[in-house]
Design an enzyme around this catalytic site. Structure first.
Site, short mmCIF file in Angstrom:
data_model
loop_
_atom_site.label_atom_id
_atom_site.label_comp_id
_atom_site.label_asym_id
_atom_site.label_seq_id
_atom_site.Cartn_x
_atom_site.Cartn_y
_atom_site.Cartn_z
N ASN A 677 82.36 -7.82 -40.15
CA ASN A 677 81.86 -6.71 -39.34
C ASN A 677 82.86 -5.58 -39.17
O ASN A 677 82.49 -4.50 -38.72
CB ASN A 677 81.45 -7.22 -37.95
N ASN A 703 79.07 -2.22 -37.66
CA ASN A 703 79.57 -3.20 -36.71
C ASN A 703 78.47 -3.52 -35.71
O ASN A 703 78.28 -2.83 -34.70
CB ASN A 703 80.81 -2.67 -35.99
N ASP A 724 80.26 -18.93 -35.06
CA ASP A 724 81.30 -17.97 -34.71
C ASP A 724 82.58 -18.33 -35.46
O ASP A 724 82.77 -19.48 -35.86
CB ASP A 724 81.57 -17.97 -33.21
N ASP A 813 72.15 -13.80 -29.62
CA ASP A 813 71.74 -15.21 -29.58
C ASP A 813 70.56 -15.40 -28.64
O ASP A 813 69.64 -16.17 -28.93
CB ASP A 813 72.92 -16.09 -29.15
N ARG A 856 74.23 -10.15 -19.98
CA ARG A 856 73.28 -11.18 -20.41
C ARG A 856 72.14 -11.35 -19.40
O ARG A 856 71.01 -11.66 -19.77
CB ARG A 856 74.03 -12.49 -20.66
#
Length: 899
Positions: A677, A703, A724, A813, A856
């Site tokens: 990225n 990115n 990850d 995610d 989040r």
């Protein structure tokens, strides 16, 4: 002087008697003095000797201490050397065990490769993407057909299938509306509609510019608007804006119009007769696509009913929709409309009059339910055009109707009169109801034709009732439970979003419906072409294979196999025929053909041994077994396969290389794809570890965390392990996760679980990462998923969600968990007891930012707004291996030692 001497002498002589004792005394004193002196000398000698001896003893002591230290150091060195040799011996023993396991794995791999070779020789060829086979000539000139023949048209007698082979890809040729205008003088196609159609169709994968290759020929005939009134033209010309002679003179009409599709889309004049512009016209063998049809005009299975174009050209449409919850709204059912225009010649139907009377009485009856039923527009609607057809007109403005429908659980849709199977106004009501989440109640549905009825199951999105059951309407509406209400509302929204919401959706659906009717597979979904971070001439440096891994030396996790990509496009010609209803109604994605699907069926158990055994690897060849037999074969219900690991990384070479080293000799691993990225390329001097499989480092488009789910062409397996770069997981956990995923192919399967928690104070969702007995998400930093969901994430998920991921640099995610739960209506599967990642001391982690948790929280609530509900489902289930914590005999091994 002499006298004195004398005197002296006299004295001596006079004391002679006393002289002897004095002499003796002096002698004794002298003797004593000499003895004392000798003793002193002796003592001094002795002291000197003692000092010498003491010094000598001290020197000896020092020498002994040095020698003892030297000996002790030597002993320690010897002991360290012995320990080092012992450790080396243990490591060598472990390495010997590893090499023995590797040898056994290689032997098993060789046997499986030989078996695969035998299967390839004796079995049928594998189906892959077909070579395109298209027509290469223009339609032949045929005789014209009469109106009577045209009225009996069906696909078997009016369509030329020879131009549309199964491998043609369904090529479509579009007549330029400006160059081939078929409207009468004074009419023109709505400019917005014409421009948008040309733009959308121009980018459609089915469009071809060579008419000799075309399967169908698309003609845009409407919406035709009256732009200039001809002073000498009779009034009835407004009813029929199409110049049929111009239509017959189209260059590829072929005399009878076979394989031509006449597209008449309504947008502005919903009540005009021009919505049925081809009424009483001889369209010959051409297929008519429009929103209004008379009963004696519509040819079932040939013509196509589409709703009017009431939405934008394309893009995000979620903001037009209402939330799906609560299940029950203010009004039980609503209707606003007025039958206009009313004429004296309009025949009355006693049943229709009774229906209106009963609905009026129902709304005024003694019940706690609220109704909003208006059969006259208040205030009155504007005067309609003179050529308007008699129908239930729409009351008020679009915004006022939208607000009423958002407050309505059900929306009543009354059928048109005068023997019409579909009308533009009726379909406009259907469009608005689905958009606002009001469940359509279509009265007289047995007399009507609904849009795309060949493929869409309207029973899952609306209540279809014959007119004769009007007296049971209230009872039926009250009987629908909340779960069914939300199921109907969700299905209605899916249909609206995918097939009705915009010009883009309508055009794609029309083409897909015609293609589906012919049994032609859709075009393959385009993958994202990966671009390596290294140029074609650069060869990355390699390091030696890692040693001393943390795997158990005596534990074999699986055979070492040659690379085996997942077979692609095997169900090209069967999935459409066998699962067309699922594609249109469950997956709501009939527009592309995917290499594989997570919904592919499993064979019966005995088929793996009788007739269909190719590529299956049953445990113990079907007998079963414990750890040894388990490690030699994948088993399960699906053929053998491997998986690809996708690692998202940003300028963290040390963590990335550490993660790669731990993948050395990982069973069932096909390839590792590193999505880089960072705008900076990796260091040139970086040494990439040899891990036994290819490691491809590709550059992200920019990115973005969305790059984690790009459906890259270098991903050649169905199973994808998303990781990850700073997460450490064991090989046993990975292999176990892969085996579990093979049994739950349509779900996310992984290690770290999370859940969404309800905040009763703010009435919002909160992201919760603490340990809980329930979970609703599995983080994709260490999770398996099907590549199909990467296509859906990139191409079909609302762009607003991906934009929010880029805005927060977070939540990709969560977005994937939302998407999979939305498609499948199932929760994820968590494996092993681990609840969180085991970070490796990386300080520059996105999860360590101050606003990470708050972002989040916001993501969950925003995603719920976009989807219209929160699709996440809770689960209290965790997967462990079958023999975990099970006592077995000493001569047998467990499936996994620690999981």
């Amino acid at each position: 002087m002499a006298s004195y001497g004398d005197d002296y002498q006299q004295l001596d002589s006079s004391s002679e008697e006393e002289k002897s004792p004095v002499v003796a005394k002096n002698d004794w004193i002298g003797h004593c003095r000499r003895n004392i002196f000798a003793l002193l000398l002796m003592l001094l000698f002795l002291v000197s000797c003692l000092v010498y001896r003491m010094n000598r003893a001290h020197q000896v002591k020092l020498d002994l201490s040095v020698e003892a230290t030297r000996l002790e150091s030597h002993i320690h060195k010897l002991q360290w050397g012995i320990g080092q040799y012992q450790r080396e011996l243990v490591n060598l023993q472990k390495e010997r065990l590893r090499e023995q396991n590797t040898l056994e794995q290689l032997k098993i791999g060789v046997k499986q490769a030989q078996e695969a070779q035998q299967e390839a020789v004796r079995d049928t060829p594998k189906i892959t993407l077909p070579l395109t086979l298209q027509a290469n000539s223009l339609p032949k000139k045929m005789n014209t057909v009469s109106t009577g023949v045209a009225a009996t048209c069906a696909m078997h007698n009016c369509f030329d299938h020879s131009r549309c082979s199964l491998t043609s890809g369904f090529p479509v040729y579009l007549y330029d509306p400006d160059e081939h205008c078929v409207q009468k003088s004074g009419y023109d196609i709505d400019e917005f509609l014409k421009t948008t159609l040309i733009q959308i169709l121009g980018s459609n994968a089915h469009i071809v510019t060579d008419p000799t290759q075309a399967c169908i020929f698309l003609v845009v005939v409407g919406e035709a608007l009256l732009v200039k009134q001809q002073p000498t033209a009779p009034s009835h010309t407004r009813d029929f804006p199409i110049d049929m002679q111009k239509l017959y003179n189209l260059p590829y009409w072929g005399g009878d119009g076979r394989n031509h599709v006449l597209l008449n889309l309504a947008r502005r004049d919903l009540s005009s007769r021009r919505t049925n512009a081809l009424l009483q016209q001889n369209t010959m063998r051409a297929i008519v696509v429009q929103s209004a049809f008379e009963m004696n005009q519509f040819r079932p299975g040939y013509d196509l009913i589409v709703p009017p174009i009431l939405g934008p050209s394309g893009g995000d449409v979620w903001q037009e929709c209402a939330s799906m919850v609560p299940a029950r709204r203010k009004y039980l059912i609503s209707f606003q409309g007025e039958m206009r225009p009313r004429t004296e010649s309009q025949a009355t139907n006693p049943l229709d009059d009774f229906i209106l009377e009963h609905l009026t009485d129902m709304s005024k009856g003694p019940t706690q339910d609220q109704f909003e039923l208006q059969f006259q527009c208040v205030p009155a609607t504007e005067q309609q055009e003179a050529d308007s057809m008699s129908d239930w007109t729409l009351c008020g403005s679009d915004s006022s109707r939208k607000q009423l429908l958002k407050d309505s659980t059900f929306a009543l849709i009354l059928p048109p009169l005068n023997g019409r199977v579909a009308s533009t106004l009726m379909l406009a009501r259907l469009y608005e109801a689905l958009r606002s989440g009001a469940i359509p109640v279509i009265l007289g549905a047995d007399e009507l034709r609904l849009p795309y009825a060949e493929t869409l199951d309207w029973r899952r999105a609306a209540l279809l009732m014959p007119k004769a059951r009007i007296t049971e309407l209230h009872f039926l509406l009250r009987a629908v439970q909340d779960a069914d209400l939300l199921l109907l509302r969700r299905q209605g929204r899916l249909i609206w979003e995918r097939y009705l919401s915009s010009v883009q959706a309508t055009v794609d659906t029309v083409i897909a419906s015609l293609r589906d009717r012919l049994g032609i597979p859709p075009r393959p979904v385009p993958p994202v072409v990966a671009q390596s971070v290294f140029n074609s001439t650069f060869i990355p440096l390699k390091s030696d294979p890692p040693v001393g891994l943390d795997t158990e030396p005596e534990e074999s996790l699986g055979p070492i196999e040659p690379p085996y990509p997942s077979p692609a496009f095997r169900r090209n010609y069967t999935i459409l025929r066998m699962q067309s209803k699922e594609a249109w109604n469950d997956w709501v994605d009939p527009f592309y053909m995917y290499p594989q699907l997570p919904f592919d069926p499993a064979l019966p158990s005995e088929a793996k041994f009788i007739g269909s055994h190719a590529e299956f690897r049953p445990i113990g060849k079907g007998i079963g077994g414990a750890g040894k037999e388990f490690s030699e074969a994948l088993g399960g219900n699906y053929p053998r396969e491997q998986f690809t690991i996708v690692i998202l990384s940003y300028d963290r070479e040390h963590a990335l290389l550490g993660s790669l080293r731990r993948l050395y000799r990982l069973p069932y691993l096909y390839k590792v794809v590193v999505v880089w990225n960072s705008p900076k390329s990796p260091q040139i001097k970086l040494r990439w570890p040899e891990i036994g499989v290819p490691v491809e480092v590709v550059r992200g488009q920019r990115n973005s965390l969305n790059n984690r789910f790009l459906p890259l062409d270098v991903i050649e397996t169905e199973a994808v392990l998303s990781m990850d770069d700073d997460v450490q997981i064991g090989q046993d956990e990975i292999v176990f996760g892969f085996r579990v995923w093979r049994e739950h192919r349509d779900r996310i399967v992984g290690l770290p679980g999370r859940h969404h928690a309800w905040d009763a104070v703010s009435s919002t969702w909160r992201y919760n990462y603490s340990c809980s007995c329930e979970l609703s998400m599995v983080l994709t930093g260490a999770a398996f998923l099907h590549k199909y969901y990467m296509y859906r994430y990139t191409y079909h998920m609302p762009p607003a969600i991906r934009d929010k991921v880029d805005e927060y640099m977070n939540c990709e995610d969560i977005a994937m968990n939302f998407l999979v739960a939305h498609i499948t209506r199932r929760p994820p599967v968590k494996i092993t007891s681990r609840w969180s990642f085991r970070r490796r001391g990386i300080k520059s982690s996105l999860s360590q930012r101050p606003k990470h948790l708050e972002d989040r929280h916001k993501c969950i609530n925003f995603f719920s707004q976009v989807f219209g509900y929160t699709p996440l489902l809770n689960t209290q289930y965790r997967a462990d291996s079958v023999l975990f914590k099970t006592h077995i005999s000493q001569d047998r091994k467990k499936c996994f030692k620690y999981v």
